[in-house]
Design an enzyme around this catalytic site. Structure first.
Site, PDB file in Angstrom:
ATOM      1  N   THR A   1       6.976   3.878   4.557  1.00 51.02           N
ATOM      2  CA  THR A   1       6.069   4.920   5.071  1.00 51.02           C
ATOM      3  C   THR A   1       6.860   5.980   5.833  1.00 51.02           C
ATOM      4  O   THR A   1       6.682   7.178   5.611  1.00 51.02           O
ATOM      5  CB  THR A   1       4.997   4.306   5.995  1.00 51.02           C
ATOM      6  OG1 THR A   1       4.196   3.425   5.217  1.00 51.02           O
ATOM      7  CG2 THR A   1       4.116   5.369   6.616  1.00 51.02           C
TER       8      THR A   1
ATOM      9  N   LYS B   1       4.664   5.707  11.529  1.00 50.71           N
ATOM     10  CA  LYS B   1       5.777   4.753  11.556  1.00 50.71           C
ATOM     11  C   LYS B   1       5.399   3.546  10.699  1.00 50.71           C
ATOM     12  O   LYS B   1       4.228   3.327  10.397  1.00 50.71           O
ATOM     13  CB  LYS B   1       6.032   4.266  12.991  1.00 50.71           C
ATOM     14  CG  LYS B   1       6.470   5.354  13.935  1.00 50.71           C
ATOM     15  CD  LYS B   1       7.007   4.787  15.237  1.00 50.71           C
ATOM     16  CE  LYS B   1       5.905   4.381  16.189  1.00 50.71           C
ATOM     17  NZ  LYS B   1       6.409   4.127  17.552  1.00 50.71           N
TER      18      LYS B   1
ATOM     19  N   GLU C   1       6.709  -5.356   9.086  1.00 52.63           N
ATOM     20  CA  GLU C   1       7.252  -6.553   9.731  1.00 52.63           C
ATOM     21  C   GLU C   1       6.812  -6.722  11.182  1.00 52.63           C
ATOM     22  O   GLU C   1       6.533  -7.845  11.614  1.00 52.63           O
ATOM     23  CB  GLU C   1       8.783  -6.549   9.652  1.00 52.63           C
ATOM     24  CG  GLU C   1       9.276  -6.779   8.247  1.00 52.63           C
ATOM     25  CD  GLU C   1      10.634  -6.159   8.036  1.00 52.63           C
ATOM     26  OE1 GLU C   1      11.585  -6.911   7.816  1.00 52.63           O
ATOM     27  OE2 GLU C   1      10.739  -4.924   8.100  1.00 52.63           O
TER      28      GLU C   1
ATOM     29  N   SER D   1      10.532  -2.366   6.874  1.00 49.04           N
ATOM     30  CA  SER D   1       9.337  -1.583   7.262  1.00 49.04           C
ATOM     31  C   SER D   1       9.599  -0.087   7.182  1.00 49.04           C
ATOM     32  O   SER D   1       9.163   0.675   8.047  1.00 49.04           O
ATOM     33  CB  SER D   1       8.880  -1.973   8.680  1.00 49.04           C
ATOM     34  OG  SER D   1       8.688  -3.353   8.763  1.00 49.04           O
ATOM     35  N   ARG D   2      10.327   0.352   6.122  1.00 51.28           N
ATOM     36  CA  ARG D   2      10.866   1.700   6.117  1.00 51.28           C
ATOM     37  C   ARG D   2      10.210   2.671   5.143  1.00 51.28           C
ATOM     38  O   ARG D   2      10.505   3.867   5.173  1.00 51.28           O
ATOM     39  CB  ARG D   2      12.376   1.645   5.834  1.00 51.28           C
ATOM     40  CG  ARG D   2      12.722   0.972   4.517  1.00 51.28           C
ATOM     41  CD  ARG D   2      14.215   0.889   4.272  1.00 51.28           C
ATOM     42  NE  ARG D   2      14.819   2.156   3.945  1.00 51.28           N
ATOM     43  CZ  ARG D   2      14.642   2.819   2.798  1.00 51.28           C
ATOM     44  NH1 ARG D   2      13.867   2.330   1.862  1.00 51.28           N
ATOM     45  NH2 ARG D   2      15.242   3.966   2.602  1.00 51.28           N
TER      46      ARG D   2
ATOM     47  N   GLY E   1       0.787  -1.236   0.000  1.00 50.74           N
ATOM     48  CA  GLY E   1       0.000   0.000   0.000  1.00 50.74           C
ATOM     49  C   GLY E   1       0.813   1.277   0.000  1.00 50.74           C
ATOM     50  O   GLY E   1       0.277   2.354   0.258  1.00 50.74           O
TER      51      GLY E   1
END
Lengths: 314, 156
Positions: free
Chosen positions: A91, A266, A270, A88-89, A49
């Site tokens: 956004t 944030k 993950e 997970s970076r 997304g």
């Protein structure tokens, strides 16, 4: 006999590459001739997304509708590097870069309108008019975000490897069939710290997906490596859950805005899968009193652990 | 080579096929209907699901000649006059699509289910899509979408 048990698992997760590894995202925002804004960034959409969330960040910063954001990503020949869709970076990191590029574009547009007509109130500026009146000029803003990270010292264990951190907790209820060793997860709840929820529906989608992967990691997935060879090399023997193996997940989004995040957001890609396996293993312990220490907790391992427990009791 | 007649998405086709050709290859390579995906190629994942005479089949496990004189529905056959099928719309509205690879098969399994059972329970929905593997969504939003699609179809 079927026995039920409950367990929880709680985790924290550091966003980004970490440990001093360079972690940079870039974005370029350009005003189009028709007043719409093009965003160029290397960020990759893999279904999580990011296109939606990053377009929302651009629209919010420029005060325009999301339909007026033309989001161009992935094509490395025309987009600036924004690192990988990993850790997970996107956004947090690329979101920050996009916000910066849009802020710079906004400043440049205000500069030209002040010169031309004295107008400096952003709300009164019509982007289509600006584009028409400044045809020969390319109005663009560039943004770069470098994540905060320092290498940890081996001797002392000190340093600042990651920023920011994300937290979550899972609670699950399982039913263990002691006759055949099958574990079924019958109820689950996840509370996820997200900083700020830019798109709650997409966050829920990540929670559902992470939960299923975590459940699968805990109970099903086994590469079965023998002498360096993967024996479970197809979906016939490398099992992943079907819709019947995954229960409904109650999803709780916890908002506590992160000061350095774009609008407080944030990454959670993950983190949402990490707490699942420990919660399930704790629930198995609660149900049948045995600790499974090797994943996946297959029926065979459950039966062996129960047998061992009975032998010790005798 | 063998010539067969079949109907795909309401359209009649007369095509020449090889004897060892799979229905999946006929759809993708001959008829250019690439909405049907090949996942595992061994009948486990359901990505290649199509509807044949009202029943879902894995098109990687059906030979092309077996489709002779049959009626096939693929994902391309669902929209009507540029309007999405209610199931497709529900998948969009509920956020039931992530990477999208399983989606065509999921939507067709949902269609086959709802055609037979217009108001399924969540358990029945889970069973109805249990032949379609999904790696991203954890299935829950897909189940939500099929529940919603059941309502949309009632309204139509």
């Amino acid at each position: 006999m079927k026995k039920r048990g409950k367990g929880i698992g709680s985790i924290f997760y550091g966003t980004g590459y970490g440990n001093g590894f360079p972690d940079v995202s870039r974005s370029v925002a350009v005003l189009r001739k028709d007043g719409k804004v093009k965003i160029y960034t290397g960020a990759t959409e893999v279904g999580q997304g990011s296109k939606t969330v990053l377009s929302q960040i651009a629209a919010e910063t420029l005060g325009i509708s999301i339909e007026d954001v033309i989001f161009i990503c992935e094509d490395t020949s025309i987009t600036p590097d924004a690192g990988t869709a990993a850790a997970s970076r996107q956004t947090y990191n690329t979101g920050n870069a996009i916000k910066k590029s849009c802020e710079e574009l906004k400043r440049k547009i205000i500069d030209v309108t002040v010169k031309a007509s004295g107008a400096d109130a952003w709300e009164e500026i019509n982007l289509r008019d600006v584009a028409l009146n400044h045809k020969g000029q390319i109005l663009k803003g560039e943004g770069e975000f470098i994540a905060e990270t320092t290498e940890m010292k081996d001797e002392t264990g000190q340093g600042n490897p990651y920023w920011p951190y994300t937290f979550n907790v899972y609670g699950v209820e399982v039913e263990v069939d002691t006759t055949n060793g099958v574990v079924e997860v019958i109820k689950a709840v996840c509370a996820q710290d997200v900083g700020r929820a830019i798109n709650p529906k997409l966050i829920e989608g990540q929670m559902d997906g992470g939960f299923a992967m975590g459940l699968s990691y805990a109970l099903f997935e086994d590469l079965n490596i023998k002498n360096g060879e993967i024996k479970h090399n197809k979906l016939t023997n490398y099992l992943i859950p079907t819709a019947m193996d995954v229960p409904d997940l109650e999803k709780i989004i916890v908002e506590d805005p992160e000061a350095t995040g774009p609008y407080g957001a944030k990454g959670i890609g993950e983190p949402v899968m990490i707490g699942v396996a420990p919660a399930i293993l704790n629930a198995i312990y609660d149900a049948i009193g045995v600790r499974i220490t090797e994943l996946p907790a297959t029926p065979n391992k459950i039966l062996l652990a129960l047998k061992k427990k009975r032998e010790v009791a005798l | 080579m063998k010539e067969i007649k079949l109907k795909v998405n309401h359209k009649d086709y007369h095509v020449a096929i090889e004897e060892d050709m799979r229905l999946l290859d006929l759809l993708r390579n001959r008829l250019n209907l690439t909405g049907t995906k090949e996942g595992c190629g061994e009948g486990e994942c359901g990505a290649c699901t199509v509807i044949m005479d009202g029943i879902t089949v894995n098109s990687c496990m059906v030979m092309a000649f077996q489709a002779e004189n049959r009626e096939i529905f693929t994902i391309e056959g669902l929209e009507k006059g540029g309007r999405l099928d209610p199931i497709q719309q529900a998948f969009l509205d509920e956020g039931a699509v992530q990477c999208g690879f399983c989606t065509p098969g999921m939507v067709l399994s949902a269609k086959a289910l709802l055609d037979k059972n217009p108001k399924p329970t969540r358990e029945e929905i889970r069973e109805g899509i249990s032949g379609n593997l999904c790696r991203c969504t954890g299935y829950n939003k897909i189940v939500d979408a099929i529940e919603k699609a059941s309502e949309y179809r009632k309204e139509e």
